[in-house]
Write an enzyme that holds these catalytic residues in place. Structure first.
Site, PDB file in Angstrom:
ATOM      1  N   CYS A   1       0.817  -0.985  -0.037  1.00 57.59           N
ATOM      2  CA  CYS A   1      -0.144  -0.298   0.048  1.00 57.59           C
ATOM      3  C   CYS A   1       0.723   1.096   0.056  1.00 57.59           C
ATOM      4  O   CYS A   1       1.599   1.350   0.910  1.00 57.59           O
ATOM      5  CB  CYS A   1      -1.389  -0.230   1.263  1.00 57.59           C
ATOM      6  SG  CYS A   1      -1.929   1.409   1.287  1.00 57.59           S
TER       7      CYS A   1
ATOM      8  N   CYS B   1      -0.344   4.180   2.273  1.00 56.38           N
ATOM      9  CA  CYS B   1      -0.238   3.478   3.923  1.00 56.38           C
ATOM     10  C   CYS B   1       1.154   4.084   3.684  1.00 56.38           C
ATOM     11  O   CYS B   1       1.071   4.379   4.970  1.00 56.38           O
ATOM     12  CB  CYS B   1      -0.618   2.682   4.009  1.00 56.38           C
ATOM     13  SG  CYS B   1      -2.034   1.144   3.100  1.00 56.38           S
ATOM     14  N   ASP B   2       2.371   3.578   3.234  1.00 52.62           N
ATOM     15  CA  ASP B   2       3.375   3.111   3.729  1.00 52.62           C
ATOM     16  C   ASP B   2       4.130   4.136   2.867  1.00 52.62           C
ATOM     17  O   ASP B   2       5.425   5.201   3.663  1.00 52.62           O
ATOM     18  CB  ASP B   2       3.742   1.951   3.515  1.00 52.62           C
ATOM     19  CG  ASP B   2       3.164   1.151   4.736  1.00 52.62           C
ATOM     20  OD1 ASP B   2       2.822   1.982   5.337  1.00 52.62           O
ATOM     21  OD2 ASP B   2       3.102  -0.507   4.134  1.00 52.62           O
TER      22      ASP B   2
END
Length: 299
Positions: A134, A137-138
């Site tokens: 992701c 997300c990261d």
């Protein structure tokens, strides 16, 4: 006993739905196939984009979600669902692997989606330690660093665009010469000086020490990177409902913000439904919306 709502899945969407259902004084049961599971969030080493809790680990965030549900008196069943039935009656029958079952007036299906894996050495070992599924997300963890994006579809191309604004260098590694994703996105990437296409190659291994430090191609070429984004898309866990509701071309359940599906009384929440952004914050929102819709339906 016939429950007001059966919630299948104990990730953020399912637990959020359970809390909202209990606050509305509904009898609710969360059905989970893993003991005290909290969904994929538990696999995230660090969550930096959930409001008010920057830097919390995914495991700790999932545990807080679960503790909240337990505090509200949510009931849990550790069972794997094999079938959902709704025949002449308005009641759903949820059947389990061991042959037992429960009856519910409504169902909130929150089984999620799983990322497609690369299935190469080092992937599992460094998951959460440089291997991610992701970018949104990261990606912020790789500001000024070098990353590789694996894949040639829209997921990979969109991830590469996002990461190019954060990372020092982005390698897009794809096994074919042509991309399956949008040509406009490819052109956008070609204009970025910090994006390098590595075409007609596959990664055969992800290397590292404590964290990822590189990838090795099938021809033996090594590329030093700090992170690897496996961007082959996700597989929605919709086998249990594919004969009951309408799915889109990718296999996600067609549903708007309320989670209402084509089958009366069956709602979906979280990564399993059609939507643009699949994040923990949208999963929690989905659960709240679906439970609120269930309350209105039961009225």
């Amino acid at each position: 006993m016939t429950y007001d709502v059966g919630i299948i899945g104990s990730g953020p969407a399912g637990l959020s739905a359970a809390i909202y259902a209990k606050r509305a004084n509904l009898s609710a049961v969360v059905i989970e196939k893993e003991y005290e599971g909290t969904g994929q969030i538990a696999e995230s080493g660090q969550v930096d984009n959930y409001l008010g809790l920057p830097g919390i680990s995914g495991y700790d965030l999932g545990e807080q979600f679960r503790e909240h549900a337990v505090k509200f008196g949510v009931s849990f069943l550790e069972q794997e669902v094999t079938e959902i039935k709704k025949e002449d009656s308005a009641v759903f029958t949820i059947i389990f692997e061991d042959g037992s079952s429960v009856e519910t007036k409504t169902v909130i299906y929150a089984a999620g989606a799983t990322p497609r894996r690369a299935n190469i050495p080092g992937e599992q070992e460094y998951s959460g330690k440089g291997v991610s599924y992701c970018a949104i997300c990261d990606g912020s963890f790789y500001r000024g660093k070098k990353v590789a994006v694996l894949g040639g579809g829209d997921t990979a191309l969109d991830d590469a665009v996002y990461l190019a604004d954060l990372a020092e260098q982005v390698y897009v590694i794809h096994r074919r010469k042509e991309f399956r994703g949008a040509a406009t996105t490819v052109e956008k990437l070609r204009k970025k000086e910090n994006v390098t296409f590595v075409l007609e190659h596959q990664v055969k291994e992800i290397t590292g020490a404590e964290k990822v430090n590189g990838v090795v191609l099938e021809n033996g070429t090594a590329i030093a990177v700090d992170g690897v984004f496996v961007a082959y898309g996700s597989v929605p866990q919709t086998n249990l409902v594919k004969e009951l509701v309408i799915l889109d071309a990718a296999g996600y359940v067609k549903a708007e913000e309320t989670g209402e599906t084509s089958l009366a009384g069956l709602y979906v929440a979280g990564d399993v439904r059609t939507k643009k952004l699949r994040q923990v914050v949208t999963a929690v929102s989905d659960g709240a919306n679906a439970a609120t819709a269930v309350v209105e339906y039961l009225k």
